[in-house]
Design a protein around this motif. Structure first.
Motif, PDB file in Angstrom:
ATOM      1  N   LEU A  15       0.841  -1.035   0.037  1.00 59.95           N
ATOM      2  CA  LEU A  15       0.012   0.119   0.007  1.00 59.95           C
ATOM      3  C   LEU A  15       0.932   1.322   0.002  1.00 59.95           C
ATOM      4  O   LEU A  15       0.520   2.317  -0.809  1.00 59.95           O
ATOM      5  N   GLY A  16       1.976   1.136   0.874  1.00 54.95           N
ATOM      6  CA  GLY A  16       2.840   2.429   0.733  1.00 54.95           C
ATOM      7  C   GLY A  16       3.514   2.685  -0.599  1.00 54.95           C
ATOM      8  O   GLY A  16       3.573   3.759  -1.007  1.00 54.95           O
ATOM      9  N   VAL A  17       3.788   1.657  -1.422  1.00 55.69           N
ATOM     10  CA  VAL A  17       4.484   1.880  -2.823  1.00 55.69           C
ATOM     11  C   VAL A  17       3.153   2.410  -3.668  1.00 55.69           C
ATOM     12  O   VAL A  17       3.562   3.283  -4.333  1.00 55.69           O
ATOM     13  N   LEU A  18       2.152   1.849  -3.394  1.00 51.78           N
ATOM     14  CA  LEU A  18       1.211   2.504  -4.391  1.00 51.78           C
ATOM     15  C   LEU A  18       0.638   3.771  -4.129  1.00 51.78           C
ATOM     16  O   LEU A  18       0.452   4.755  -5.116  1.00 51.78           O
ATOM     17  N   LEU A  19       0.696   4.280  -2.703  1.00 56.77           N
ATOM     18  CA  LEU A  19       0.462   5.425  -2.390  1.00 56.77           C
ATOM     19  C   LEU A  19       1.572   6.405  -3.081  1.00 56.77           C
ATOM     20  O   LEU A  19       1.135   7.432  -3.569  1.00 56.77           O
ATOM     21  N   SER A  40       3.291  -9.252 -11.251  1.00 55.23           N
ATOM     22  CA  SER A  40       3.410  -7.770 -11.673  1.00 55.23           C
ATOM     23  C   SER A  40       2.190  -6.989 -11.158  1.00 55.23           C
ATOM     24  O   SER A  40       1.019  -7.523 -11.241  1.00 55.23           O
ATOM     25  N   VAL A  41       2.053  -5.800 -10.664  1.00 52.43           N
ATOM     26  CA  VAL A  41       1.173  -4.777 -10.226  1.00 52.43           C
ATOM     27  C   VAL A  41       1.048  -3.716 -11.275  1.00 52.43           C
ATOM     28  O   VAL A  41       2.236  -2.979 -11.541  1.00 52.43           O
ATOM     29  N   LEU A  42      -0.020  -3.786 -12.208  1.00 53.30           N
ATOM     30  CA  LEU A  42      -0.140  -2.621 -13.108  1.00 53.30           C
ATOM     31  C   LEU A  42      -1.332  -1.967 -13.337  1.00 53.30           C
ATOM     32  O   LEU A  42      -2.478  -2.402 -12.831  1.00 53.30           O
ATOM     33  N   ILE A 206       4.314  -1.777 -11.072  1.00 53.95           N
ATOM     34  CA  ILE A 206       5.540  -2.405 -10.605  1.00 53.95           C
ATOM     35  C   ILE A 206       5.861  -3.774 -11.132  1.00 53.95           C
ATOM     36  O   ILE A 206       5.092  -4.665 -10.946  1.00 53.95           O
ATOM     37  N   PHE A 207       6.837  -3.886 -12.120  1.00 53.76           N
ATOM     38  CA  PHE A 207       6.859  -4.891 -12.905  1.00 53.76           C
ATOM     39  C   PHE A 207       8.141  -5.840 -12.381  1.00 53.76           C
ATOM     40  O   PHE A 207       9.377  -5.384 -12.369  1.00 53.76           O
TER      41      PHE A 207
END
Length: 221
Positions: A15-19, A40-42, A206-207
């Protein structure tokens, strides 16, 4: 009437990375070429209507009553992040490039529900409803989507289609927009045929670095 549910948030670290990514000026530095990999999150951009695939803790007021899925124009909304995962039998190890023709699950990061479709009518266009379903990434066999692309693997710079394994529809946007409480967001639905309305491109994210044995590997974002 729409209703708000009680979804589960992502873990504190993610969550911190996404924020951080969603803050003004915050972005993932993306190379000009690369492969989309499992884990991966995209964000996914519909190339025809320029909206990103989105979900949130608001349920449909008709149809299935499950968590709604929409398209939003904003590029900095943390509710537009999806994790690439394998099917219920696995088959998508972390870092392995996603193959053209491979079935995957798209899990909404902030609520833990999977992109899903079924034989309900969508609220605005009367196509097939697309929802988010399950708990903590676990749903059912209607969460599987085949990645349709040319070549061997899903490339970040290429537009791809997602065809539902169970019902054969394509993940689509045709421009219809909702009113309150999600005014201006676009309906996402399933369509029976391939068209410009169902092309998607990998965007911010984030790949995961491709596995060493994977061809065409690039640095991790």
């Amino acid at each position: 009437m729409w209703s708000a549910g009680r979804g589960r948030a992502a873990g504190p670290a993610l969550l911190g990375v996404l924020l951080a990514l969603s803050l003004p000026g915050g972005r993932a530095a993306k190379t000009d070429a690369g492969l989309v990999t499992c884990g991966s999150v995209l964000k996914l951009l519909n190339t025809q209507h320029r909206v990103r695939l989105h979900s949130h803790d608001i349920k449909y007021g008709s149809g299935s009553g499950q968590q709604s899925v929409t398209g939003v124009e904003a590029s900095d909304d943390a509710n537009s992040y999806w994790r690439i995962r394998g099917g219920t039998e696995g088959g998508c190890p972390r870092g392995s490039p996603v193959r053209c023709g491979q079935a995957v699950r798209l899990t909404h990061v902030l609520t833990g529900k999977n992109l899903h479709t079924h034989h309900f009518r969508s609220p605005l266009s009367n196509n097939q409803e697309v929802s988010a379903f399950g708990e903590d990434g676990e749903g059912d066999d209607l969460d599987l989507w085949t990645v349709r692309c040319s070549g061997q693997h899903w490339e970040r710079e290429a537009a791809v289609r997602f065809q539902h394994v169970g019902t054969s529809v394509f993940l689509s946007v045709t421009g219809e927009q909702y009113g309150s409480p999600i005014r201006g967001q676009h309906e996402v639905h399933g369509m029976a045929s391939a068209s410009a309305h169902n092309k998607w491109k990998a965007m911010e994210g984030i790949f995961i670095k491709p596995s060493p044995e994977a061809p065409g590997g690039h640095d991790e974002l």
